[in-house]
Scaffold this motif. Sequence first.
Motif, PDB file in Angstrom:
ATOM      1  N   ALA A 158       0.803  -1.308  -0.161  1.00  0.00           N
ATOM      2  CA  ALA A 158       0.007  -0.168   0.083  1.00  0.00           C
ATOM      3  C   ALA A 158       1.018   1.428   0.155  1.00  0.00           C
ATOM      4  O   ALA A 158       1.581   1.344   0.832  1.00  0.00           O
ATOM      5  CB  ALA A 158      -0.825   0.059   1.171  1.00  0.00           C
ATOM      6  N   ASP A 160       2.462   5.173   0.238  1.00  0.00           N
ATOM      7  CA  ASP A 160       2.367   6.077   1.222  1.00  0.00           C
ATOM      8  C   ASP A 160       1.534   7.201   0.681  1.00  0.00           C
ATOM      9  O   ASP A 160       2.206   8.352   0.511  1.00  0.00           O
ATOM     10  CB  ASP A 160       3.844   6.374   1.639  1.00  0.00           C
ATOM     11  CG  ASP A 160       3.752   7.301   3.043  1.00  0.00           C
ATOM     12  OD1 ASP A 160       2.763   7.114   3.672  1.00  0.00           O
ATOM     13  OD2 ASP A 160       4.820   7.869   3.619  1.00  0.00           O
ATOM     14  N   GLY A 161       0.398   6.883   0.520  1.00  0.00           N
ATOM     15  CA  GLY A 161      -0.369   8.046  -0.051  1.00  0.00           C
ATOM     16  C   GLY A 161      -1.878   8.096   0.911  1.00  0.00           C
ATOM     17  O   GLY A 161      -2.138   7.281   1.358  1.00  0.00           O
ATOM     18  N   TRP A 162      -2.548   9.179   0.551  1.00  0.00           N
ATOM     19  CA  TRP A 162      -3.800   9.446   1.473  1.00  0.00           C
ATOM     20  C   TRP A 162      -5.133   8.557   0.718  1.00  0.00           C
ATOM     21  O   TRP A 162      -6.051   8.404   1.260  1.00  0.00           O
ATOM     22  CB  TRP A 162      -4.107  10.712   1.937  1.00  0.00           C
ATOM     23  CG  TRP A 162      -2.902  11.320   2.909  1.00  0.00           C
ATOM     24  CD1 TRP A 162      -1.888  11.855   2.712  1.00  0.00           C
ATOM     25  CD2 TRP A 162      -3.312  10.801   4.421  1.00  0.00           C
ATOM     26  NE1 TRP A 162      -1.275  11.976   3.864  1.00  0.00           N
ATOM     27  CE2 TRP A 162      -1.943  11.412   4.916  1.00  0.00           C
ATOM     28  CE3 TRP A 162      -4.026  10.147   5.106  1.00  0.00           C
ATOM     29  CZ2 TRP A 162      -1.800  11.475   6.129  1.00  0.00           C
ATOM     30  CZ3 TRP A 162      -3.642  10.346   6.539  1.00  0.00           C
ATOM     31  CH2 TRP A 162      -2.578  10.786   6.936  1.00  0.00           C
ATOM     32  N   GLY A 164      -4.952   6.724  -2.361  1.00  0.00           N
ATOM     33  CA  GLY A 164      -4.406   5.806  -3.493  1.00  0.00           C
ATOM     34  C   GLY A 164      -5.354   4.857  -4.258  1.00  0.00           C
ATOM     35  O   GLY A 164      -5.199   4.620  -5.235  1.00  0.00           O
ATOM     36  N   TYR A 202      -9.949   8.757   3.842  1.00  0.00           N
ATOM     37  CA  TYR A 202      -8.632   8.581   3.570  1.00  0.00           C
ATOM     38  C   TYR A 202      -8.213   7.024   3.723  1.00  0.00           C
ATOM     39  O   TYR A 202      -8.975   6.325   4.415  1.00  0.00           O
ATOM     40  CB  TYR A 202      -7.540   9.562   4.346  1.00  0.00           C
ATOM     41  CG  TYR A 202      -7.725   9.345   5.679  1.00  0.00           C
ATOM     42  CD1 TYR A 202      -6.765   8.468   6.509  1.00  0.00           C
ATOM     43  CD2 TYR A 202      -8.521  10.005   6.436  1.00  0.00           C
ATOM     44  CE1 TYR A 202      -7.208   8.208   7.827  1.00  0.00           C
ATOM     45  CE2 TYR A 202      -8.756  10.063   7.790  1.00  0.00           C
ATOM     46  CZ  TYR A 202      -7.930   9.060   8.493  1.00  0.00           C
ATOM     47  OH  TYR A 202      -7.901   8.950   9.806  1.00  0.00           O
ATOM     48  N   ASP A 203      -7.116   6.414   2.932  1.00  0.00           N
ATOM     49  CA  ASP A 203      -6.759   5.012   3.032  1.00  0.00           C
ATOM     50  C   ASP A 203      -6.538   4.575   4.358  1.00  0.00           C
ATOM     51  O   ASP A 203      -5.719   5.465   5.102  1.00  0.00           O
ATOM     52  CB  ASP A 203      -5.567   4.793   1.976  1.00  0.00           C
ATOM     53  CG  ASP A 203      -5.922   4.897   0.668  1.00  0.00           C
ATOM     54  OD1 ASP A 203      -7.353   5.022   0.284  1.00  0.00           O
ATOM     55  OD2 ASP A 203      -5.146   5.035  -0.290  1.00  0.00           O
ATOM     56  N   ARG A 206      -1.374   2.667   4.620  1.00  0.00           N
ATOM     57  CA  ARG A 206      -0.522   3.440   4.004  1.00  0.00           C
ATOM     58  C   ARG A 206       0.994   2.981   4.352  1.00  0.00           C
ATOM     59  O   ARG A 206       1.192   2.649   5.497  1.00  0.00           O
ATOM     60  CB  ARG A 206      -0.630   4.913   4.340  1.00  0.00           C
ATOM     61  CG  ARG A 206      -2.199   5.307   4.089  1.00  0.00           C
ATOM     62  CD  ARG A 206      -2.317   6.692   4.560  1.00  0.00           C
ATOM     63  NE  ARG A 206      -1.836   7.034   6.012  1.00  0.00           N
ATOM     64  CZ  ARG A 206      -2.960   6.844   6.991  1.00  0.00           C
ATOM     65  NH1 ARG A 206      -4.059   6.291   6.740  1.00  0.00           N
ATOM     66  NH2 ARG A 206      -2.140   7.049   8.103  1.00  0.00           N
ATOM     67  N   ASP A 207       1.861   2.740   3.197  1.00  0.00           N
ATOM     68  CA  ASP A 207       3.070   2.466   3.353  1.00  0.00           C
ATOM     69  C   ASP A 207       3.158   1.262   4.415  1.00  0.00           C
ATOM     70  O   ASP A 207       4.204   0.933   5.237  1.00  0.00           O
ATOM     71  CB  ASP A 207       4.094   3.487   3.887  1.00  0.00           C
ATOM     72  CG  ASP A 207       5.642   3.289   3.876  1.00  0.00           C
ATOM     73  OD1 ASP A 207       6.001   2.727   3.040  1.00  0.00           O
ATOM     74  OD2 ASP A 207       6.356   3.852   4.800  1.00  0.00           O
TER      75      ASP A 207
END
Length: 643
Positions: A158, A160-162, A164, A202-203, A206-207
């Motif tokens: 996944a 590192d974005g909010w 994705g 948001y996801d 993340r990362d």
Amino acid sequence: MALIPQSFIADLLNRVDIIDVVGQHVKLKKAGANYQGLCPFHQEKSPSFSVSPNKQFYHCFGCGAHGSAISFLMEYSGLGYVDAIEDLARSAGLTVPREERTVQDVARQQQAMALSEVMSSAADWYRAQLKNAPRAIDYLKGRGLTGEIAKRYSLGYAPDGWQGLEAVFGPYSNDEVAKTLLEGGLLIQSEASEGNQTVRRYDRFRDRIMFPIRNPKGQVIGFGGRILDQGEPKYLNSPETPLFSKGNTLYGLFEARQAIRAQEYVLVCEGYMDVVALAQLGFPNAVATLGTACTANHVRMLLRQTDRVVFSFDGDSAGQRAAQRALEACLPLMSDDKEIRFLFLPTEHDPDSYVRAYGAPAFEKVIKEAASLSTFFFRVVSEDHDLTTPEGRAQTHHAAKPLLLSMPPIALRTQILRELAIRTNTSPAELEAFCGLTAISAAPSSQSRVQPRTEQGNFPNRMQGAPWQAGKGASKRVAQNIPPPQAPTDLAEQILRVVLQFPHLGKALDSSQRTLAIEAAEQRSSNAMSMMRDLLTQCDSVELIPSESGGTGEVGAGAFAMFQEQLAQSELAPLYEVLRKRVMESDLDLAGASADLEGAFKKLQTNQLKKEMTEITKKLSDSSATEQDRARYRELGEKLKFS
């Protein structure tokens, strides 16, 4: 919940041939009236797996697995009852109907289908992102994982974005899209405040390295994500959703099923990485609980795959607590043919690091030397108790009581109780009385010793062992050294076996015969009586009708098959297992079954006449008999002449 009509299940079982169903997965050869092959549920070199085309049942004489075409799919593929029926129906070209389909039923089904599609699409996207994430790839390589293992477990990444997942599902501002993603646990939604009415979505992941969690059919139902660098939480799981329940799911079970059967045991670990790393290191039969305590449903799922379970825990206090919860989950489901062990690694090691430090042979050795369930039981109940003092022994009894009470009345419970009595300088009878157990007999005497079975497989008249000896009456007779009743004690078993195999014969019994059957079963145990009563009630749903081929078919057979599946999972399972094995070993046809049933009731009726005559004889001996008693005695004598 929408129900599958029993008439459809009956029709489905009449249409499919269990030989065809099993033959897709097992190589079968004709052997007399049945077919034989190597059992798919345990390792064997000589075939002990038998499939009967006449009875439409399979039975393994090695591991005891048995059932119908539906239960074969459940056991082999790990499907639930409804899923197995749906798969079987598809193979027969049928569509499964539903009774009483409400608007809510339709909505729930549509929601589940939508969530399943979303989870699958998300898993595909995470997997594609891993290919373009050098840092994530380096991390996996640093843990010793190859691309082959990453592919087997469908590992992903996944970014590192909010937002994705917008690349897959579209803008989160779309309420319909966001609703499904929120229900699937892929999104988090912030709460609006008085000063800011904007809702932020948001996801959740993340990362993180992504571990898809699959159900028994291989469908993605949730995710676990591991952070690459330092941070908390190290592991992040999907929340509970309509598809995903932590207490009912084991990570890696779908991928490990074949290896579990090949290795003949399952290794239960604490984390995703343990499972994947162990598969890389030659232990593909590992699974993991999902950040929650081991539950009874977890244990039930494991024991459907294998008879041997090894739990692996850290040696610290948290690991000890987790192991105790696993013990508590296992005890109610134990049987004498199952083996549960508890492996505690040094505090500085998890399974992955232990294998890397000492090698696979060393890990195999510690697995074989893992503590047995009874050993860990004694450790738990006596922990911090001084067995040299009365107080310490009493505290140990207090700790053991709920655990012993949770166990079924099996030989292992008897052995644990006797060993605990020795360790606490107590007699088994005293400990049994303290715990309130009634199904464990005292030390055998000349009249209460368990008798062996006869060559024909029937139990002799003074049989005291499980599964029949489960009632208070049987325990009382043993404790007081009283011989059991002199009635033929195999008649209840004979009736149960016949009615299990030919339920329409049970339906034909009149009320007086049913009373005799229940009374005969009651003399054996409360469990036997419960099964007899339930079985005769269930037989009422079955009737014979002519079929198009000129033979007969059973209406209600589907409900009866489901009833047997429920018996196999209930407290009556030990008794049911004995009876089912006898049925599979028997070549009894309908004519023979009718004769056996008639003979059994004739003996019971004769015994009832003798019992009544004995009671009148007592009155005659003490001169309390009336003229009516004398007339009844003569009447009974005449009946006995023709019985």
